[in-house]
Design an enzyme around this catalytic site. Structure first.
Site, short mmCIF file in Angstrom:
data_model
loop_
_atom_site.label_atom_id
_atom_site.label_comp_id
_atom_site.label_asym_id
_atom_site.label_seq_id
_atom_site.Cartn_x
_atom_site.Cartn_y
_atom_site.Cartn_z
N ASN A 160 -10.94 -3.01 -5.36
CA ASN A 160 -10.31 -1.63 -6.12
C ASN A 160 -10.91 -1.54 -7.28
O ASN A 160 -10.81 -0.41 -8.01
CB ASN A 160 -8.66 -2.17 -6.45
N ASP A 211 0.83 -1.27 0.15
CA ASP A 211 -0.12 -0.05 -0.13
C ASP A 211 0.86 1.41 -0.13
O ASP A 211 2.00 1.18 0.46
CB ASP A 211 -0.96 -0.03 1.25
N SER A 240 -7.38 -5.49 -5.12
CA SER A 240 -8.49 -6.27 -4.14
C SER A 240 -9.76 -6.12 -5.13
O SER A 240 -9.83 -5.47 -6.13
CB SER A 240 -8.55 -5.52 -3.02
N ASN A 291 1.07 3.48 -3.01
CA ASN A 291 1.91 3.81 -4.30
C ASN A 291 1.25 5.45 -4.54
O ASN A 291 2.03 6.12 -5.02
CB ASN A 291 1.17 2.92 -5.51
N GLY A 292 -0.02 5.62 -3.96
CA GLY A 292 -0.72 6.88 -4.66
C GLY A 292 -0.05 8.04 -3.95
O GLY A 292 0.37 9.15 -4.25
N ARG A 293 0.26 7.79 -2.56
CA ARG A 293 0.86 8.77 -1.54
C ARG A 293 2.22 8.84 -2.07
O ARG A 293 2.65 10.20 -1.88
CB ARG A 293 0.52 8.42 -0.09
N GLU A 348 1.88 -13.48 12.51
CA GLU A 348 2.50 -12.18 13.15
C GLU A 348 2.22 -11.14 11.92
O GLU A 348 2.34 -11.36 10.97
CB GLU A 348 3.93 -12.70 13.38
C1 IPE Z 1 -5.34 -2.64 -0.23
O1 IPE Z 1 -5.13 -1.26 -0.25
C2 IPE Z 1 -5.33 -3.46 -1.52
C3 IPE Z 1 -4.20 -3.67 -2.15
C4 IPE Z 1 -2.93 -3.28 -1.60
C5 IPE Z 1 -3.90 -4.20 -3.51
P1 IPE Z 1 -6.26 -0.47 -0.52
O2 IPE Z 1 -5.30 0.97 -0.71
O3 IPE Z 1 -7.22 -0.76 -1.40
O4 IPE Z 1 -6.99 -0.15 0.95
P2 IPE Z 1 -7.86 0.74 1.61
O5 IPE Z 1 -8.66 1.13 0.84
O6 IPE Z 1 -6.95 1.89 2.10
O7 IPE Z 1 -8.41 -0.13 2.76
C1 IPE Z 2 -1.64 0.26 -3.55
O1 IPE Z 2 -1.50 1.74 -3.23
C2 IPE Z 2 -1.90 -0.04 -4.82
C3 IPE Z 2 -3.08 -0.82 -4.93
C4 IPE Z 2 -4.04 -0.65 -4.27
C5 IPE Z 2 -3.47 -1.25 -6.19
P1 IPE Z 2 -2.59 2.64 -3.47
O2 IPE Z 2 -3.08 3.23 -4.77
O3 IPE Z 2 -3.65 2.20 -2.61
O4 IPE Z 2 -1.81 3.97 -2.70
P2 IPE Z 2 -2.67 5.12 -1.48
O5 IPE Z 2 -3.12 4.09 -0.48
O6 IPE Z 2 -3.53 6.03 -2.28
O7 IPE Z 2 -1.21 5.79 -1.24
MG MG Z 3 -4.14 2.32 -0.57
#
Ligand code: IPE
Ligand code: IPE
Ligand code: MG
Length: 229
Positions: free
Chosen positions: A66, A18, A63, A20-22, A196
């Site tokens: 997603n 988790d 997920s 990638n976006g940030r 764990e």
């Molecule tokens: C969980 O991350 C799914 C994956 C890493 C593929 P999300 O970014 O989708 O989860 P939430 O929405 O913050 O719970």
């Molecule tokens: C995880 O990064 C990748 C997937 C869920 C596919 P995010 O895209 O959820 O990144 P954030 O949580 O917005 O930073």
């Molecule tokens: Mg995320």
């Protein structure tokens, strides 16, 4: 003198990748750049597996929730998946990695399904497993396993576990989530019963093999009780 205690090793590690976006946002880059850099982190991590005791690495890539994201982001993620399989399949084969896909992946776009089927067939004999969760939801997995167990006439913990996607994998030892979020987001709900857990602030694109090693070292020092004493 007492024998030195054998430190425990994690055979099966799962990661909720988790942040990638940030990561992209902090660098004032488009989100897709975060996902791209995330794929590079996966590649480096898979390369490093041979230097660890990890027999199976399970990665949460997409997920079942997603799909709620904007269509262009979903398209970017699917295109990255296509590229990744194409570019990294030869390396999996060369490095003895067995690819496994968990989740409802057969309902993805037909060209992706074909690529995955080809990759699964070509890596079937690998000794270390890379399990990628695609269109995966833990509650759906349990419901489906329970339905199969019921159809076979016996609903028990054992029969449900035998019908999970992970039935052929070692028990989950360690679950890691990056990016500071402290939740499971519907990942490996059944399997996490006695795993764990490590939650780290590191954003997924910044996660390196050294971070995995650090997590394995933390795991080695954990006392697992499984309800006993
Ligand atoms: C969980 O991350 C799914 C994956 C890493 C593929 P999300 O970014 O989708 O989860 P939430 O929405 O913050 O719970
Ligand atoms: C995880 O990064 C990748 C997937 C869920 C596919 P995010 O895209 O959820 O990144 P954030 O949580 O917005 O930073
Ligand atoms: Mg995320």
């Amino acid at each position: 003198m007492s024998k030195p205690e054998k430190t425990q090793e994690a055979r099966h590690v799962a990661i909720i990748m988790d942040g990638n976006g940030r990561w992209a946002k902090r660098k004032h880059l488009p989100r897709v750049m975060g996902h791209r850099k995330g794929v590079e982190a996966v590649r480096e991590l898979v390369r490093s597996l041979k230097d660890t005791p990890v027999e199976c690495l399970t990665l949460y890539a997409f997920s079942s929730e997603n799909w709620k994201r904007p269509e262009d982001e979903v398209d970017d993620l699917m295109n990255l998946m296509r590229k990744f399989i194409k570019s990294d399949l030869p390396e999996f084969i060369a490095n003895d990695v067995r690819l496994k896909i968990i989740g409802d992946w057969q309902s993805l776009a037909s060209d992706i399904v074909e690529m995955l089927e080809d990759a699964l067939a070509k890596t079937a004999h690998g000794s270390r497993t890379l399990a990628v969760a695609l269109n995966y939801g833990g509650q759906a997995e349990i419901a489906q396993a329970a339905a199969k167990a019921a159809a076979a006439g016996e609903v028990t913990e054992r029969s449900i576990a035998a019908n999970l996607y992970t039935a052929d994998l070692p028990p989950l030892d360690l679950l890691i989530r990056t990016s500071g979020e402290v939740r499971l987001s519907n990942f490996l709900l059944w399997q996490a019963a006695y795993a764990e857990m490590i939650f780290t602030e590191v954003l997924w694109p910044d996660f390196t093999p050294e971070h995995l090693q650090d997590a394995l070292d933390q795991f080695a020092g954990r006392e697992r009780r499984f309800g006993g004493r």
